[in-house]
Design an enzyme around this catalytic site. Structure first.
Site, PDB file in Angstrom:
ATOM      1  N   TYR A 153     113.957  47.983  49.707  1.00  0.00           N
ATOM      2  CA  TYR A 153     115.353  48.276  49.378  1.00  0.00           C
ATOM      3  C   TYR A 153     116.231  47.034  49.301  1.00  0.00           C
ATOM      4  CZ  TYR A 153     114.640  53.221  49.599  1.00  0.00           C
ATOM      5  OH  TYR A 153     114.211  54.478  49.325  1.00  0.00           O
ATOM      6  N   LYS A 220     102.728  52.138  57.832  1.00  0.00           N
ATOM      7  CA  LYS A 220     101.535  52.120  56.978  1.00  0.00           C
ATOM      8  C   LYS A 220     100.812  50.789  57.245  1.00  0.00           C
ATOM      9  CE  LYS A 220      98.966  53.889  53.761  1.00  0.00           C
ATOM     10  NZ  LYS A 220      97.981  54.897  54.153  1.00  0.00           N
ATOM     11  N   ASP A 274     100.802  58.396  56.152  1.00  0.00           N
ATOM     12  CA  ASP A 274     100.200  59.523  55.416  1.00  0.00           C
ATOM     13  C   ASP A 274      99.774  60.632  56.371  1.00  0.00           C
ATOM     14  OD1 ASP A 274      98.504  57.495  56.201  1.00  0.00           O
ATOM     15  OD2 ASP A 274      97.029  57.800  54.632  1.00  0.00           O
ATOM     16  N   ASP A 298     112.650  57.049  53.964  1.00  0.00           N
ATOM     17  CA  ASP A 298     113.351  57.751  52.894  1.00  0.00           C
ATOM     18  C   ASP A 298     112.559  58.999  52.484  1.00  0.00           C
ATOM     19  OD1 ASP A 298     115.123  58.310  50.898  1.00  0.00           O
ATOM     20  OD2 ASP A 298     114.551  56.661  49.588  1.00  0.00           O
TER      21      ASP A 298
END
Ligand code: NAP
Length: 407
Positions: A153, A220, A274, A298
């Site tokens: 971002y 992640k 995930d 997000d």
């Protein structure tokens, strides 16, 4: 200290000092913004009156941003808007358009970065009666703390074929021996120790202050070791350094406590993003507060919002060390602009978060219990009515009026 003129300040011990008539800057927002703002303003004022009579009131101060600012002042985010929010410290906003076009960065993202509102806080709680795709939506009661200033971002990206993309592709080939296709666009994903520590600190402190029993660092890191993986590592380090007498890790829980959480401890664990998307669907009751980097946060916030009835009802806040901006989490839904049709629930519930932040919890409670009652009576806007049997569909403003009647 709080000043006579309605400016929110800080006491000597660093706590927010709120006068009885604080000045609150508001940004009406674009598209459906004016509709939902009008409804939210009515409800917020009524909640304060219900809780405190005339001894407390909110004094609104309009601040221009988005299309309204562009049309009047030629800037999408005028410096005066930022200055007013810095001065008054607590603000509320409707959604702002991001014009689709070359080089235009989101006004929302710029606002968060300019004011260093590093924690995006999204509570996700089920309100009984709201249509949900889950079989047990009442098990969902989580608060997402999403890092708000870093990650992809930051907008550090370069178009395929641009000189900067070319330079970075060459650099990586020279230094790392890795070939990136020459027709690639390139983006950078910075995640810092500083940014991670302050976000995880806020999430843990929130959990402790609100009697929550668990914080999960979601990342992640199995793939992006030095960004997402570092977020996990720095999060655990911060927790050990600053909260060692209050937390316990999952490892310790099973090794030392036979899987049973001691009364006075908070469980700190981590999950890969995930897997976490599965967990929120399959075992939502196991998760309370989530600390996440920006992009995954997000996605996760919107997925959670959908689980309890969609974006029309999801509140949010962007919080820094000295300034907080509360906002509807959905966009400007331009096709409904000016129709007095959409659900004002997201902005209204964001207003309840704002009242809590001010320490006006009685007013926040009056507001929340009235939205529960209004939806319980099946008086709802089109988005919920189309999924509810026997509902009375009302306009945006009528929903606010119904809430006020039930306060
Ligand atoms: P959107 O404005 O959130 O609208 C998408 C759909 O969500 C709407 O068509 C509507 O669904 C539903 N919806 C949104 N708000 C609702 C409400 N209050 N009540 C009931 N339903 C609601 O998303 P978008 O169309 O992708 O984005 C439009 C603009 O908003 C873009 O310029 C975008 O950049 C901006 N945006 C701003 C913010 C922000 O200011 N924080 C956030 C997101 C997007 P149905 O059509 O099914 O009725």
């Amino acid at each position: 200290m709080a000043e006579q003129n309605g400016t929110i300040g800080y006491s000597e011990n660093g706590e927010l000092a709120v006068p009885d008539r604080p000045t609150i800057p508001f940004i009406e927002g674009d598209g459906i913004g004016p509709d939902i703002w009008k409804a939210a303003k009515m409800v917020l004022e009524a909640a304060v009156k219900t809780a405190y009579g005339d001894s407390r009131t909110l004094q609104w101060k309009e601040v221009l941003a988005g299309e309204k600012a562009f049309n009047k002042a030629g800037s999408w985010l005028p410096e005066e808007a930022l200055e007013a929010i810095r001065t008054y410290r607590v603000a509320i906003k409707g959604p702002l358009t991001t014009p689709v076009g070359k080089g235009f960065r989101s006004v929302n993202v710029r606002l968060r970065q300019a004011l260093d509102l590093y924690a995006c806080v999204r509570p996700v709680t089920y309100i009984h009666g709201v249509p949900s795709p889950m079989s047990r939506p009442d098990e969902v009661d989580m608060v997402v703390f999403r890092e708000n200033t870093e990650d992809v971002y930051m907008g550090l990206e370069w178009e395929a074929g641009s000189p900067m993309a070319g330079k970075l592709i060459d650099l990586v080939r020279q230094e790392e021996g890795t070939r990136i296709r020459s027709d690639s666009g390139i983006g950078l994903k910075p995640i810092s120790k500083t940014g991670t520590r302050r976000l995880v600190r806020k999430a843990i402190q929130y959990a402790l202050d609100h009697g929550r029993k668990g914080v999960t660092i979601v990342h992640k890191g199995n793939i992006m070791k030095y960004t997402e993986g570092a977020f996990r590592k720095w999060g655990y380090e911060l927790a050990q350094e600053e909260f060692s007498d209050r937390i316990i890790t999952e490892d310790e829980l099973f090794k030392k406590h036979d899987g049973r959480l001691p009364e006075d401890r908070l469980l700190l664990k981590d999950r890969i993003a995930d897997a976490m998307f599965q967990q929120i669907l399959l075992r939502p009751a196991d998760y309370e507060v989530l600390a996440m980097p920006n992009l995954n946060g997000d996605y996760m916030s919107d997925a959670l919002a959908a689980m309890v009835g969609g974006l029309g009802m999801a509140p949010g806040a962007n919080i820094g060390d000295s300034v907080a901006v509360f906002e509807a989490t959905h966009g400007t839904a331009p096709k409904y602009a000016g129709l007095d049709k959409v659900n004002p629930g997201s902005l209204i519930l964001s207003g309840a978060m704002m009242l809590d932040y001010l320490g006006w919890s009685e007013a926040a409670e009056a507001l929340r219990s009235s939205i529960v009652r209004t939806i319980g009576e099946k008086t709802v806007t089109y988005d919920l009515a189309r999924q509810m049997e026997g509902a009375t569909e009302v306009k945006c403003s009528e929903f606010a009026e119904a809430m006020i009647r039930l306060m």
